[in-house]
Scaffold this motif. Structure first.
Motif, PDB file in Angstrom:
ATOM      1  N   ARG A 110      32.422   6.709 -46.414  1.00  0.00           N
ATOM      2  CA  ARG A 110      32.879   8.083 -46.304  1.00  0.00           C
ATOM      3  C   ARG A 110      34.383   8.166 -46.459  1.00  0.00           C
ATOM      4  N   ASP A 111      34.799   9.202 -47.176  1.00  0.00           N
ATOM      5  CA  ASP A 111      36.225   9.531 -47.283  1.00  0.00           C
ATOM      6  C   ASP A 111      36.532  10.537 -46.185  1.00  0.00           C
ATOM      7  N   LEU A 112      37.412  10.160 -45.260  1.00  0.00           N
ATOM      8  CA  LEU A 112      37.731  11.011 -44.125  1.00  0.00           C
ATOM      9  C   LEU A 112      39.007  11.803 -44.344  1.00  0.00           C
ATOM     10  N   GLY A 113      39.590  11.701 -45.536  1.00  0.00           N
ATOM     11  CA  GLY A 113      40.847  12.391 -45.801  1.00  0.00           C
ATOM     12  C   GLY A 113      42.005  11.598 -45.229  1.00  0.00           C
ATOM     13  N   GLY A 114      42.616  10.786 -46.048  1.00  0.00           N
ATOM     14  CA  GLY A 114      43.697   9.911 -45.575  1.00  0.00           C
ATOM     15  C   GLY A 114      43.206   8.572 -45.076  1.00  0.00           C
ATOM     16  N   SER A 115      41.900   8.435 -44.879  1.00  0.00           N
ATOM     17  CA  SER A 115      41.313   7.164 -44.472  1.00  0.00           C
ATOM     18  C   SER A 115      39.887   7.092 -44.981  1.00  0.00           C
ATOM     19  N   ALA A 116      39.310   5.912 -44.921  1.00  0.00           N
ATOM     20  CA  ALA A 116      37.943   5.709 -45.374  1.00  0.00           C
ATOM     21  C   ALA A 116      37.185   4.923 -44.319  1.00  0.00           C
ATOM     22  N   MET A 117      35.889   5.167 -44.240  1.00  0.00           N
ATOM     23  CA  MET A 117      35.039   4.480 -43.282  1.00  0.00           C
ATOM     24  C   MET A 117      33.854   3.854 -44.001  1.00  0.00           C
ATOM     25  N   THR A 118      33.525   2.629 -43.640  1.00  0.00           N
ATOM     26  CA  THR A 118      32.362   1.934 -44.182  1.00  0.00           C
ATOM     27  C   THR A 118      31.500   1.455 -43.027  1.00  0.00           C
ATOM     28  N   ILE A 119      30.203   1.785 -43.067  1.00  0.00           N
ATOM     29  CA  ILE A 119      29.251   1.329 -42.063  1.00  0.00           C
ATOM     30  C   ILE A 119      28.304   0.347 -42.741  1.00  0.00           C
ATOM     31  N   LEU A 120      28.261  -0.870 -42.251  1.00  0.00           N
ATOM     32  CA  LEU A 120      27.406  -1.922 -42.797  1.00  0.00           C
ATOM     33  C   LEU A 120      26.329  -2.265 -41.774  1.00  0.00           C
ATOM     34  N   THR A 121      25.080  -2.014 -42.094  1.00  0.00           N
ATOM     35  CA  THR A 121      23.979  -2.347 -41.202  1.00  0.00           C
ATOM     36  C   THR A 121      23.614  -3.816 -41.385  1.00  0.00           C
ATOM     37  N   LEU A 122      23.699  -4.573 -40.293  1.00  0.00           N
ATOM     38  CA  LEU A 122      23.413  -5.999 -40.358  1.00  0.00           C
ATOM     39  C   LEU A 122      21.978  -6.320 -39.964  1.00  0.00           C
ATOM     40  N   GLU A 123      21.451  -5.555 -38.974  1.00  0.00           N
ATOM     41  CA  GLU A 123      20.118  -5.868 -38.467  1.00  0.00           C
ATOM     42  C   GLU A 123      19.496  -4.610 -37.879  1.00  0.00           C
ATOM     43  N   THR A 124      18.214  -4.430 -38.128  1.00  0.00           N
ATOM     44  CA  THR A 124      17.466  -3.329 -37.535  1.00  0.00           C
ATOM     45  C   THR A 124      16.251  -3.895 -36.797  1.00  0.00           C
ATOM     46  N   SER A 125      15.658  -3.067 -35.926  1.00  0.00           N
ATOM     47  CA  SER A 125      14.413  -3.426 -35.264  1.00  0.00           C
ATOM     48  C   SER A 125      13.388  -2.337 -35.547  1.00  0.00           C
ATOM     49  N   LYS A 126      12.110  -2.650 -35.351  1.00  0.00           N
ATOM     50  CA  LYS A 126      11.032  -1.707 -35.606  1.00  0.00           C
ATOM     51  C   LYS A 126      10.519  -1.126 -34.287  1.00  0.00           C
ATOM     52  N   ASN A 127      10.242   0.183 -34.299  1.00  0.00           N
ATOM     53  CA  ASN A 127       9.658   0.790 -33.106  1.00  0.00           C
ATOM     54  C   ASN A 127       8.126   0.737 -33.203  1.00  0.00           C
ATOM     55  N   ALA A 128       7.441   1.421 -32.301  1.00  0.00           N
ATOM     56  CA  ALA A 128       5.980   1.360 -32.258  1.00  0.00           C
ATOM     57  C   ALA A 128       5.345   1.900 -33.530  1.00  0.00           C
ATOM     58  N   GLU A 129       6.020   2.825 -34.199  1.00  0.00           N
ATOM     59  CA  GLU A 129       5.498   3.403 -35.438  1.00  0.00           C
ATOM     60  C   GLU A 129       5.941   2.641 -36.682  1.00  0.00           C
ATOM     61  N   GLY A 130       6.655   1.540 -36.494  1.00  0.00           N
ATOM     62  CA  GLY A 130       7.141   0.762 -37.619  1.00  0.00           C
ATOM     63  C   GLY A 130       8.382   1.334 -38.262  1.00  0.00           C
ATOM     64  N   LYS A 131       9.070   2.249 -37.573  1.00  0.00           N
ATOM     65  CA  LYS A 131      10.293   2.854 -38.086  1.00  0.00           C
ATOM     66  C   LYS A 131      11.507   2.021 -37.658  1.00  0.00           C
ATOM     67  N   ASP A 132      12.600   2.159 -38.431  1.00  0.00           N
ATOM     68  CA  ASP A 132      13.794   1.351 -38.203  1.00  0.00           C
ATOM     69  C   ASP A 132      14.706   1.955 -37.134  1.00  0.00           C
ATOM     70  N   LEU A 133      15.184   1.093 -36.262  1.00  0.00           N
ATOM     71  CA  LEU A 133      16.213   1.446 -35.285  1.00  0.00           C
ATOM     72  C   LEU A 133      17.407   0.527 -35.506  1.00  0.00           C
ATOM     73  N   PRO A 134      18.638   1.054 -35.454  1.00  0.00           N
ATOM     74  CA  PRO A 134      19.806   0.183 -35.639  1.00  0.00           C
ATOM     75  C   PRO A 134      19.926  -0.802 -34.481  1.00  0.00           C
ATOM     76  N   LYS A 135      20.178  -2.048 -34.820  1.00  0.00           N
ATOM     77  CA  LYS A 135      20.322  -3.082 -33.793  1.00  0.00           C
ATOM     78  C   LYS A 135      21.720  -3.683 -33.810  1.00  0.00           C
ATOM     79  N   ASN A 136      22.243  -3.913 -35.006  1.00  0.00           N
ATOM     80  CA  ASN A 136      23.563  -4.540 -35.130  1.00  0.00           C
ATOM     81  C   ASN A 136      24.216  -4.011 -36.402  1.00  0.00           C
ATOM     82  N   TYR A 137      25.390  -3.401 -36.272  1.00  0.00           N
ATOM     83  CA  TYR A 137      26.087  -2.894 -37.449  1.00  0.00           C
ATOM     84  C   TYR A 137      27.595  -2.940 -37.238  1.00  0.00           C
ATOM     85  N   ILE A 138      28.333  -2.854 -38.347  1.00  0.00           N
ATOM     86  CA  ILE A 138      29.796  -2.907 -38.337  1.00  0.00           C
ATOM     87  C   ILE A 138      30.343  -1.617 -38.920  1.00  0.00           C
TER      88      ILE A 138
END
Length: 453
Positions: free
Chosen positions: A365-393
């Motif tokens: 994302r461009d925040l105007g004067g700065s930029a942000m990057t989100i890198l997902t390293l690891e996710t986990s699955k819930n009871a429905e098999g959907k992704d939940l964030p577990k570890n990210y930068i």
């Protein structure tokens, strides 16, 4: 190897043959490319290699003297910091908007036994943005050899300048990603019009100046110069890419979402930079947490973190009301380790995404004067098999200098309460130039505020 890699390899090999006509020792070509918003923000990249998207590290030392200027407003040139990466030079650019980048690199004296010694110079250039704004950009008078371009609906008009004056009879060569090329000759006013198909192009020209001199202790009899301009035609991309939209929607659908979220209450505790706290928290359906804790010094940070968690778990409901997203693939790189880059049109921030193995791996994302990057390293699955964030930068970058200003590593744990996966713990490790900060939140005795459907 993907289509872009193969095509660019052929492109640079072709151009290298032209350079070889001057000297067998000079089988590389220098060019600059304006990239889309990506990891670390938007950048100009300068390559010197037989590969357009994978430079040759052995030549980086020869290129560190390259200077670049960006032009966002007509006639206003701002020098941008150029830094060596492993196989290319990089320079920060504004995250959005039209821009022209032009540079100069004095490679040095090339001397081969039995041949005329010469000073080799490159003048790389690239443009991106809207046709109206790019057409208003000016040549840089301090650059002695430059190609300018004006874009029409179905054509591009080039002008070659030398010492600020148009060059009649200049030979330009156009090259696309499939190595199809055309030769153009400028008219008496130094101009030539060309009608390209859709795609990415590099156009180059060269000249020899019969001026002897000396550079870094080496004498030369003449100066050989190459000027280039790189662009995508048409400059402005419109419409959607159905494949990109489908990939994004599939990845969004794979995320765990809170449907009809009622809010919850819990006991809260944690440690922030060595100070522990405990108390109660009330998180309403709209997400603005209310705290009762024994140490309020960092209450605002805790509220922001919990509110962000709620927002991201409920994000799809607000997005669906806006209709389907307008997305396109931002480039031709199909083998990027984080997934192919998707460009998002509209919204509060300029944004790009990467999809890997059916999930969103990266958000820029461009925040105007700065930029942000989100890198997902690891996710986990819930009871429905959907992704939940577990570890990210989460990384933050200065838009003017390209410096990394802050990096946050986040580790989340979740607990099932009724039909909802609620936060059990949230640990954030933040690294800045001032040191390392560790902050944690733990939730216990979590209870929904009303029965969920």
């Amino acid at each position: 190897m993907n289509r872009r890699s193969c095509s660019c390899l052929r492109l640079i090999a072709f151009i290298a043959c032209t350079v070889l006509s001057f000297s067998t020792a000079s089988a590389h070509f220098l060019f600059v490319r304006v990239g889309p918003l990506g990891e670390g923000g938007r950048r100009a990249e300068v390559f010197f290699s037989e590969k357009a998207d994978a430079g040759d590290p052995m030549f980086i030392g020869k290129l560190t003297g390259t200077r670049l200027w960006r032009q966002s407003q007509p006639g206003s040139f701002v020098e941008i910091p150029v830094r060596p990466a492993s196989d290319r030079l990089v320079a920060p650019l504004p995250g959005s908007g039209s821009v022209g980048v032009v540079g100069i690199c004095e490679y040095g004296v090339r001397a081969v036994a039995g041949r005329t010694p010469f000073l080799l110079r490159y003048y790389p250039k690239a443009v991106a943005g809207t046709a109206a704004e790019v057409n208003a950009l000016k040549p840089r008078t301090e650059i002695p050899f430059e190609i300018t371009a004006r874009f029409g609906n179905d054509h591009v008009e080039f002008t070659v300048f030398a010492e600020g004056k148009p060059v009649p009879g200049a030979k330009l060569t156009t090259v696309d990603l499939d190595l199809v090329n055309e030769t153009l000759i400028t008219d008496a006013e130094g101009r030539v019009r060309w009608k390209p198909s859709r795609g990415e192009y590099s156009v180059y020209t060269d000249r020899t100046v019969k001026t002897p001199g000396e550079s870094n202790g080496s004498k030369y009899a003449e100066i050989r110069e190459f000027a280039t301009i790189a662009f995508r035609f048409p400059l402005e991309r419109e419409g959607v890419d159905a494949e990109a939209v489908s990939a994004f929607e599939t990845a969004v659908a794979a995320r765990a979402q809170w449907v009809d979220f009622p809010g919850f209450r819990a006991s809260i505790s944690g440690v922030i930079d060595g100070r522990d706290f405990s108390g109660k928290v009330d998180v309403p359906a709209e997400g603005k947490a209310k705290l009762e804790i024994d140490d309020s010094a960092h209450a605002s940070w805790i509220i922001d973190q919990l509110s962000s968690i709620v927002l991201h778990r409920r994000a799809e409901s607000s997005r669906s009301a806006q209709g389907r997203p307008t997305l396109r693939y931002a480039d031709e790189d199909e083998i990027h380790p984080l997934g192919r880059l998707l460009e998002f049109e509209g919204g509060r921030f300029a944004s790009t995404y990467r999809i890997l193995d059916g999930r969103i791996s990266t958000v820029n994302r461009d925040l105007g004067g700065s930029a942000m990057t989100i890198l997902t390293l690891e996710t986990s699955k819930n009871a429905e098999g959907k992704d939940l964030p577990k570890n990210y930068i989460v990384q933050y970058w200065n838009g003017e200098t390209g410096d990394l200003t802050k990096s946050e590593t986040v580790v989340d744990a979740w607990v099932r309460v009724g039909a909802f996966d609620l936060p059990a713990s949230h640990v954030v490790t933040t690294a800045t130039r001032n040191g390392l900060s560790v902050r944690s939140i733990r939730l216990d005795d979590i209870a929904l505020k009303e029965s969920a459907r």
